[in-house]
Design an enzyme around this catalytic site. Structure first.
Site, PDB file in Angstrom:
ATOM      1  N   ASP A  37       0.885  -1.172   0.000  1.00 41.19           N
ATOM      2  CA  ASP A  37       0.000   0.000   0.000  1.00 41.19           C
ATOM      3  C   ASP A  37       0.921   1.220   0.000  1.00 41.19           C
ATOM      4  OD1 ASP A  37       0.882   0.256   2.623  1.00 41.19           O
ATOM      5  OD2 ASP A  37      -1.120   0.250   3.526  1.00 41.19           O
TER       6      ASP A  37
ATOM      7  N   CYS B 276       3.002  -3.388   3.982  1.00 39.34           N
ATOM      8  CA  CYS B 276       2.240  -2.187   4.352  1.00 39.34           C
ATOM      9  C   CYS B 276       3.018  -1.518   5.489  1.00 39.34           C
ATOM     10  CB  CYS B 276       0.791  -2.510   4.714  1.00 39.34           C
ATOM     11  SG  CYS B 276       0.534  -3.606   6.124  1.00 39.34           S
ATOM     12  N   GLY B 277       2.363  -0.678   6.268  1.00 39.20           N
ATOM     13  CA  GLY B 277       3.085   0.009   7.332  1.00 39.20           C
ATOM     14  C   GLY B 277       3.617  -0.953   8.376  1.00 39.20           C
ATOM     15  N   THR B 278       2.752  -1.846   8.824  1.00 43.57           N
ATOM     16  CA  THR B 278       3.137  -2.820   9.859  1.00 43.57           C
ATOM     17  C   THR B 278       3.222  -4.253   9.337  1.00 43.57           C
ATOM     18  OG1 THR B 278       0.824  -3.198  10.400  1.00 43.57           O
ATOM     19  CG2 THR B 278       1.969  -1.490  11.668  1.00 43.57           C
ATOM     20  N   GLY B 279       2.577  -4.512   8.208  1.00 42.49           N
ATOM     21  CA  GLY B 279       2.440  -5.885   7.698  1.00 42.49           C
ATOM     22  C   GLY B 279       1.210  -6.574   8.261  1.00 42.49           C
TER      23      GLY B 279
ATOM     24  N   HIS C 186       7.638 -24.531   9.129  1.00 41.89           N
ATOM     25  CA  HIS C 186       6.548 -25.091   9.938  1.00 41.89           C
ATOM     26  C   HIS C 186       5.162 -24.728   9.412  1.00 41.89           C
ATOM     27  CE1 HIS C 186       9.028 -25.832  13.889  1.00 41.89           C
ATOM     28  NE2 HIS C 186       9.604 -26.344  12.803  1.00 41.89           N
TER      29      HIS C 186
ATOM     30  N   ARG D 293       4.794 -33.791  10.940  1.00 37.25           N
ATOM     31  CA  ARG D 293       3.752 -33.287  11.847  1.00 37.25           C
ATOM     32  C   ARG D 293       3.359 -31.852  11.508  1.00 37.25           C
ATOM     33  NH1 ARG D 293       8.557 -33.037  14.525  1.00 37.25           N
ATOM     34  NH2 ARG D 293       9.047 -31.141  15.710  1.00 37.25           N
ATOM     35  N   HIS D 294       4.311 -31.097  10.948  1.00 36.02           N
ATOM     36  CA  HIS D 294       4.001 -29.700  10.619  1.00 36.02           C
ATOM     37  C   HIS D 294       2.986 -29.619   9.482  1.00 36.02           C
ATOM     38  CE1 HIS D 294       7.088 -28.583  13.385  1.00 36.02           C
ATOM     39  NE2 HIS D 294       7.970 -29.319  12.742  1.00 36.02           N
TER      40      HIS D 294
HETATM   41  C1  RB5 Z   1      -1.747   2.709   6.642  1.00 36.63           C
HETATM   42  O1  RB5 Z   1      -1.680   3.900   7.347  1.00 36.63           O
HETATM   43  C2  RB5 Z   1      -1.553   1.528   7.579  1.00 36.63           C
HETATM   44  O2  RB5 Z   1      -2.671   1.389   8.394  1.00 36.63           O
HETATM   45  C3  RB5 Z   1      -1.303   0.258   6.794  1.00 36.63           C
HETATM   46  O3  RB5 Z   1      -0.196   0.427   5.972  1.00 36.63           O
HETATM   47  C4  RB5 Z   1      -1.017  -0.988   7.613  1.00 36.63           C
HETATM   48  O4  RB5 Z   1      -0.004  -0.769   8.544  1.00 36.63           O
HETATM   49  C5  RB5 Z   1      -2.178  -1.697   8.157  1.00 36.63           C
HETATM   50  O5  RB5 Z   1      -2.075  -2.755   8.778  1.00 36.63           O
END
Ligand code: RB5
Length: 144
Positions: free
Chosen positions: A8, A65-68, A98, A132-133
């Site tokens: 994004d 994205c920002g955090t994934g 795994h 097992r995995h």
């Molecule tokens: C965008 O601001 C942010 O919310 C998006 O990139 C992401 O981190 C969402 O999980």
């Protein structure tokens, strides 16, 4: 090995770096966008990548994205897809060994480029351990 990649607006600054990284390893990569830095909604791009991976058997995906977090939540809504949010080489290798993840997610606001490189190296070089995995993965995929 083929990868689909999408981000994004909060992950787009890493996209070209990752594409070059994969190409330098002779890995085919298809860029599913976005193609500008305009604000977009991550579920749209997660869905696009997850569906491409699902339809192209044996392929993999990378979502940034920002955090994934949002990318991984959204991609896992596509039936048959296992998307793993990874923060380091260890989680990336376990995601393959795994969890048999086909899609790697990480956050541009969380990990630096050196860590991204080690995450991708671990993801592409680690094979599923099976046994097992795989049984556990099958149980995940049976959840409806
Ligand atoms: C965008 O601001 C942010 O919310 C998006 O990139 C992401 O981190 C969402 O999980």
């Amino acid at each position: 090995m083929k990868f689909y990649i999408a981000t994004d607006h909060a992950g787009i600054n890493y996209k070209d770096f990752v594409i070059e990284l994969l190409k330098n390893k002779n890995i085919e990569v298809e860029d599913l966008g976005p193609y500008s830095k305009d604000r977009v909604d991550y579920p749209d791009f997660a869905q696009k990548c997850a569906k491409a991976v699902k339809e192209d058997s044996g392929s993999f995906g990378i979502l940034i994205c920002g955090t994934g977090i949002g990318m991984s939540i959204a991609a896992n809504k596509v039936d048959g897809i296992r998307a793993a949010l990874c923060h380091d080489a260890y989680t990336a290798s376990m995601a393959r060994a795994h969890n048999e993840a086909q899609i790697l997610c990480f956050g541009e606001r969380v990990v630096g480029l050196g860590v991204v490189e080690s995450i991708i190296d671990a993801f592409i070089t680690t094979q599923p351990e099976g046994g097992r995995h795989t049984q556990r993965v099958k149980k995940i995929m049976a959840i409806k």
